[in-house]
Every structure is written in C-alpha cells, then in structure tokens.
Write a protein that holds these residues in place. Structure first.
Motif, PDB file in Angstrom:
ATOM      1  N   VAL A 168     -38.152  19.974   9.855  1.00 49.77           N
ATOM      2  CA  VAL A 168     -36.487  19.878   9.092  1.00 49.77           C
ATOM      3  C   VAL A 168     -36.919  20.336   7.259  1.00 49.77           C
ATOM      4  CG1 VAL A 168     -35.506  17.868   7.902  1.00 49.77           C
ATOM      5  CG2 VAL A 168     -36.920  18.098  10.401  1.00 49.77           C
ATOM      6  N   VAL A 169     -35.396  21.022   6.736  1.00 50.21           N
ATOM      7  CA  VAL A 169     -35.768  21.631   5.350  1.00 50.21           C
ATOM      8  C   VAL A 169     -34.737  21.325   4.721  1.00 50.21           C
ATOM      9  CG1 VAL A 169     -35.813  23.482   4.022  1.00 50.21           C
ATOM     10  CG2 VAL A 169     -36.189  23.296   6.143  1.00 50.21           C
TER      11      VAL A 169
ATOM     12  N   LYS B 280     -30.380  27.060  -1.341  1.00 51.99           N
ATOM     13  CA  LYS B 280     -30.141  28.141  -1.855  1.00 51.99           C
ATOM     14  C   LYS B 280     -31.975  28.090  -2.555  1.00 51.99           C
ATOM     15  CE  LYS B 280     -29.042  28.873  -6.153  1.00 51.99           C
ATOM     16  NZ  LYS B 280     -28.032  28.324  -7.902  1.00 51.99           N
ATOM     17  N   THR B 281     -32.274  27.079  -2.858  1.00 52.54           N
ATOM     18  CA  THR B 281     -33.535  26.418  -3.042  1.00 52.54           C
ATOM     19  C   THR B 281     -34.460  25.193  -2.042  1.00 52.54           C
ATOM     20  OG1 THR B 281     -33.362  27.028  -5.177  1.00 52.54           O
ATOM     21  CG2 THR B 281     -35.160  25.775  -5.017  1.00 52.54           C
ATOM     22  N   LYS B 282     -35.580  25.995  -1.481  1.00 56.70           N
ATOM     23  CA  LYS B 282     -36.170  24.655  -0.710  1.00 56.70           C
ATOM     24  C   LYS B 282     -37.053  24.516  -1.203  1.00 56.70           C
ATOM     25  CE  LYS B 282     -36.208  27.340   3.742  1.00 56.70           C
ATOM     26  NZ  LYS B 282     -36.508  28.338   5.061  1.00 56.70           N
ATOM     27  N   LEU B 283     -36.773  23.033  -1.302  1.00 58.04           N
ATOM     28  CA  LEU B 283     -37.440  22.312  -1.253  1.00 58.04           C
ATOM     29  C   LEU B 283     -38.856  21.472  -0.637  1.00 58.04           C
ATOM     30  CD1 LEU B 283     -35.016  19.477  -3.419  1.00 58.04           C
ATOM     31  CD2 LEU B 283     -36.267  21.893  -4.860  1.00 58.04           C
ATOM     32  N   ILE B 284     -38.312  20.793   0.167  1.00 58.60           N
ATOM     33  CA  ILE B 284     -39.738  20.634   0.999  1.00 58.60           C
ATOM     34  C   ILE B 284     -39.185  20.497   3.168  1.00 58.60           C
ATOM     35  CG2 ILE B 284     -40.418  18.075   2.181  1.00 58.60           C
ATOM     36  CD1 ILE B 284     -39.678  16.926  -0.406  1.00 58.60           C
ATOM     37  N   ALA B 285     -40.368  21.124   3.237  1.00 57.62           N
ATOM     38  CA  ALA B 285     -40.265  21.429   4.728  1.00 57.62           C
ATOM     39  C   ALA B 285     -41.050  20.876   6.030  1.00 57.62           C
ATOM     40  CB  ALA B 285     -40.626  23.028   5.197  1.00 57.62           C
ATOM     41  N   VAL B 286     -40.452  19.451   6.012  1.00 53.82           N
ATOM     42  CA  VAL B 286     -41.245  18.457   6.767  1.00 53.82           C
ATOM     43  C   VAL B 286     -40.720  18.001   8.314  1.00 53.82           C
ATOM     44  CG1 VAL B 286     -43.266  17.948   5.482  1.00 53.82           C
ATOM     45  CG2 VAL B 286     -40.898  16.476   5.229  1.00 53.82           C
ATOM     46  N   ASN B 287     -41.823  17.307   8.701  1.00 53.32           N
ATOM     47  CA  ASN B 287     -40.518  16.585  10.239  1.00 53.32           C
ATOM     48  C   ASN B 287     -39.829  15.238   9.732  1.00 53.32           C
ATOM     49  OD1 ASN B 287     -40.131  19.502  11.894  1.00 53.32           O
ATOM     50  ND2 ASN B 287     -42.721  18.394  12.749  1.00 53.32           N
ATOM     51  N   SER B 288     -39.356  14.899   8.889  1.00 56.60           N
ATOM     52  CA  SER B 288     -38.862  13.512   8.035  1.00 56.60           C
ATOM     53  C   SER B 288     -37.008  13.643   7.765  1.00 56.60           C
ATOM     54  CB  SER B 288     -39.721  13.910   6.653  1.00 56.60           C
ATOM     55  OG  SER B 288     -38.872  12.395   5.938  1.00 56.60           O
TER      56      SER B 288
ATOM     57  N   THR C 260     -29.018  27.659  17.096  1.00 60.33           N
ATOM     58  CA  THR C 260     -27.536  27.198  15.519  1.00 60.33           C
ATOM     59  C   THR C 260     -28.772  25.917  15.287  1.00 60.33           C
ATOM     60  OG1 THR C 260     -25.984  28.321  16.608  1.00 60.33           O
ATOM     61  CG2 THR C 260     -26.338  26.977  14.915  1.00 60.33           C
ATOM     62  N   PRO C 261     -29.273  26.145  13.676  1.00 59.26           N
ATOM     63  CA  PRO C 261     -29.563  24.875  12.927  1.00 59.26           C
ATOM     64  C   PRO C 261     -28.958  23.628  13.498  1.00 59.26           C
ATOM     65  CG  PRO C 261     -29.312  26.358  11.721  1.00 59.26           C
ATOM     66  CD  PRO C 261     -29.132  27.431  12.842  1.00 59.26           C
ATOM     67  N   LEU C 262     -28.942  22.611  12.721  1.00 58.25           N
ATOM     68  CA  LEU C 262     -28.057  21.283  12.530  1.00 58.25           C
ATOM     69  C   LEU C 262     -28.256  21.490  11.341  1.00 58.25           C
ATOM     70  CD1 LEU C 262     -26.364  19.125  13.278  1.00 58.25           C
ATOM     71  CD2 LEU C 262     -29.072  17.559  13.654  1.00 58.25           C
ATOM     72  N   THR C 263     -27.033  21.252  10.078  1.00 59.72           N
ATOM     73  CA  THR C 263     -27.057  21.174   8.993  1.00 59.72           C
ATOM     74  C   THR C 263     -26.159  20.009   8.004  1.00 59.72           C
ATOM     75  OG1 THR C 263     -25.168  22.728   8.951  1.00 59.72           O
ATOM     76  CG2 THR C 263     -27.382  23.923   8.767  1.00 59.72           C
TER      77      THR C 263
END
Length: 430
Positions: free
Chosen positions: A54-55, A66-74, A101-104
């Motif tokens: 989850v990003v 545009k900019t990823k801040l946190i990538a965790v399973n949360s 396909t990702p969920l957004t």
C-alpha cells in the motif's frame, strides 16, 4: 479453466475485485500546526493473497502518485504539523502485483492558518511535516510494526521555558545597565549638572541671573581641586575672551574693574552652585557668556556657554508707501516686513478680520479690492501696525505737466516752423 469458472451445478461463480469501502472526507480541511489523519478502508476481494503493498503519496492526475511518501501495508496515514504549503492532493495506491490493476483513491487537503470550530483533528507538535502510516489490523492487510515518530515537548512546557528565559534575560540586562550607568557616571565626573538655557531672552533695563551647578569626584572638593571658577564673555571654539568675575579655591571673589555695579555673584562651595547676575541690561549687554571651572594644568576645564538676547519690540519698515493706486485687472503684491526680537509675527487685516500674513497677493484687482489694509507685527515685547490704502481705478490717470515742466520746454524759432504751419496761420494774421 472452465471448471474453475463454473461450480458443480453448472452456475457461474463471480470474481470479487478489490474496492474502496470508505475514504477520507473530500476535501479534508486542516489548520497549520495540526495533525491530519487520512484513513481508507478497502476490500481486496479475491485478490487478497496477491496484495503487494500500500503506497501513500502526492497525487497527480489522471491517476498515479507523483511523489511516494510511504510504502507499507497500512490504511491510516498521518501528516504532522501541517503547513500552508502542505495543502495538496494526496492519494493511496493498493498494488496487487504486475498482472492486476491497482486500487486507487485520492483526496484534496486544504490547510488554513486560523482556527475554525469545524476542525476537531488533534494537534501534534513537530518541527517538520511528517507522514506516518498506522496499521488498523484489517483482515485484508498483514500487520506491520508501528512506525513511530518521536514527540517533542508540548507547547505549554515550551511556553513556560520561553517565559522563564525571557525573565532571566531581562533581569540580567537590567542589572548590567544599572552597573554600567553607575560606573560611567563616576567616570564622567567632574561634569556640569545643570545650567541656563542656551538662549536667554530678557527685557531691557532689567536683571538676569545665570545659574550653574557642577559635580566633582567623590574625593574632590572645591578647595582641594578647583583653581578658580570664572564667568565672562565667551569666544568660540571654547574659551573666555574677557573674564568678568573670578572665584578662587578659597572662595575669594574678584570682579573686573568698572563692572562692580554691572555684575554680582552668589555661590555655594559645599553644593557646588554658582549664580551670576547682570544688572540694568541694555543692548550693549547682548552677547554670548561663558562659565568655566578651571583645574590644574593636567586636567581639562569644565565649560558651558549661553547666548543673552534682549527683547526688542517690532518695528514695521516695509511697505514704505502708504497709498497705492492701481488699475482694474492688474496684479498686486504687498509685503510687510518688521524688525524685532524675538522675530515678530505678521498679520494682514481688513475690516477687523485677518486675511493673510507676510504678504498680500492679488492676481487681478477689482474695484471691490480697494480700501484700507492694516499690517500688524507683534512679539512678546510689543507690537506695531501700519495702514495701507489701495485705490483701484477703471482707467489710467491722466498726467499733466506742471508749470515748471512747461516753462522748461524748448521754444521754437520762426525758422523751425514748417511751410504747412505758415499757410495755416496766415489767415489769422489779417
């Protein structure tokens, strides 16, 4: 493949795809310095086992980060100590591997600089804006260790520290300033404490007293330190041109010859006060006078000076003419100037009403401007006035030569008369 899609009874089994069940309020509002929590709840459906990560980050249309801040399973993300520049669009991407396909989803964050009762988000203190993810323990996402952010002291304790430091600084500055002035006051000794105004104005035929007071060092006195105290006519850049009165260290007073009735002196040795009085003032007494305390040759004397001026009532010296004749439509300016001390104030009056000062201006005279004008000059010594009569004529005045001017006109001889005049005068002779 067909068997995986159909059940034993031959019916089709529907595939449950991931979906967003709940999302943050759109838009989400916050105030500067607060903490904002953005919480999503989703269902992975049949792709639960394929969940990759989850990003959370800054969103960019049409549908990616545009900019990823946190990538965790949360599913809960917090922004600490938000600022005005943090008002952006943020998004979440739930990835299920490359083949799915990702969920957004996205949300707009609006940050304001003033408080509002609409926002109830708890406030956190931090130096910079920080994003944090919190695991909610959803059955769809594996648990991850909590990413904690160190907390700083609360605003209340910080305020107390600031107040305490401010009080300490003020006390130190006050004590230092007091010590400085105490030391500097002793270092500046001896000095003149008080004296007359730099400009003394007095009436003629009266008396004027000039007072001075000075201080010496704590161990010094008039008798063991001062050579003499002198009063006289001052001359720049800083010495007495003519000494009029001198008082020595024993208190003996000496007055200049022929000034015994003009000047008197009173002094107090213990209080270090001296007063000089000039009697029966006249214009010749206007001058700059000085006071001087003389020590031995190794020390600079104390000096002070004062200008004495006598009151002088005003006297109007312009305009010189009392009657002024002008033609209708002409411009006119009448200036009024007066001498005296202090400098006189000047007013123009007509029929008892003040109509100007210093000068009267007429751009184009009219017959109604004719009349009597009064110039008044006054100061604290008195006043002076002068009437001016202005006449406005419709036509220029004709000027006729006087008898003396006519007698001085040159006479012509018969030879100077032209023939035309002879012909004209010939019938008159017969």
């Amino acid at each position: 493949m067909l068997q995986s899609l159909y059940g034993g009874s031959g019916s089709i089994q529907a595939i449950v795809y991931p979906s967003i069940i709940s999302a943050p309020e759109k838009p989400t509002k916050a105030f500067t310095g607060h903490t904002v929590s953005l919480k999503w709840h989703y269902n992975s459906g049949d792709l639960k086992n394929d969940l990759f990560e989850v990003v959370f980050g800054i969103w960019k249309s049409p549908g990616f980060l545009k900019t990823k801040l946190i990538a965790v399973n949360s599913t809960v993300f917090e922004l600490y100590n938000v600022k005005l520049e943090d008002g952006k669009k943020y998004g979440i991407v739930v990835e299920y591997g490359l083949q799915n396909t990702p969920l957004t989803d996205s949300v707009q964050l609006q940050v304001k600089s003033r408080r509002s009762p609409e926002i109830t988000t708890p406030q956190r203190t931090s130096v910079t804006t920080t994003a944090r993810a919190t695991n909610t323990g959803s059955p769809d996402t594996p648990k991850e260790p909590d990413v904690s952010v160190p907390r700083k002291p609360s605003e209340k304790s910080s305020f107390k520290w600031a107040v305490a430091c401010g009080i300490i600084v003020c006390v130190v500055i006050t004590l230092t300033a007091g010590l400085y002035f105490h030391i500097s006051s002793h270092l500046r000794l001896p000095r003149i404490v008080s004296g007359p105004d730099k400009l003394v104005i007095d009436k003629s035929k009266g008396d004027v007293t000039l007072n001075w007071k000075f201080k010496l060092r704590p161990t010094e006195t008039w008798s063991n330190t001062i050579v003499e105290v002198v009063f006289g006519v001052w001359k720049h850049p800083g010495f007495l041109e003519k000494k009029l009165v001198a008082i020595n260290n024993s208190g003996a007073e000496v007055v200049r010859t022929n000034y015994e009735k003009k000047i008197s002196c009173h002094f107090n040795i213990s209080l270090l006060q001296v007063a000089f009085t000039l009697h029966d003032l006249n214009k010749g007494d206007e001058n700059e006078y000085g006071f001087q305390v003389e020590f031995d040759l190794s020390r600079t004397p104390l000096t002070d000076s004062v200008m004495l001026r006598l009151e002088d009532p005003p006297k109007i010296n312009t305009p010189h003419q009392r009657n002024i004749s002008m033609r209708n439509g002409e411009p006119l300016m009448i200036k009024c100037h007066a001498t005296g001390f202090p400098t006189p104030s000047i007013k123009w009056k007509r029929l008892g009403e003040t109509i100007g000062d210093q000068a009267l201006y007429f751009n184009s005279l009219k017959r109604s401007d004719g009349g009597v004008y009064l110039c008044e000059a006054y100061n604290q010594a008195g006043k002076d006035s002068k009437e001016i009569i202005v006449r406005v004529n419709d036509f220029p005045e004709l000027e006729f030569p006087t008898t003396q001017e006519a007698s001085k006109a040159p006479t012509r001889s018969s030879e100077d008369i032209s023939p035309v005049w002879i012909i004209c005068l010939f019938p008159l002779l017969y």
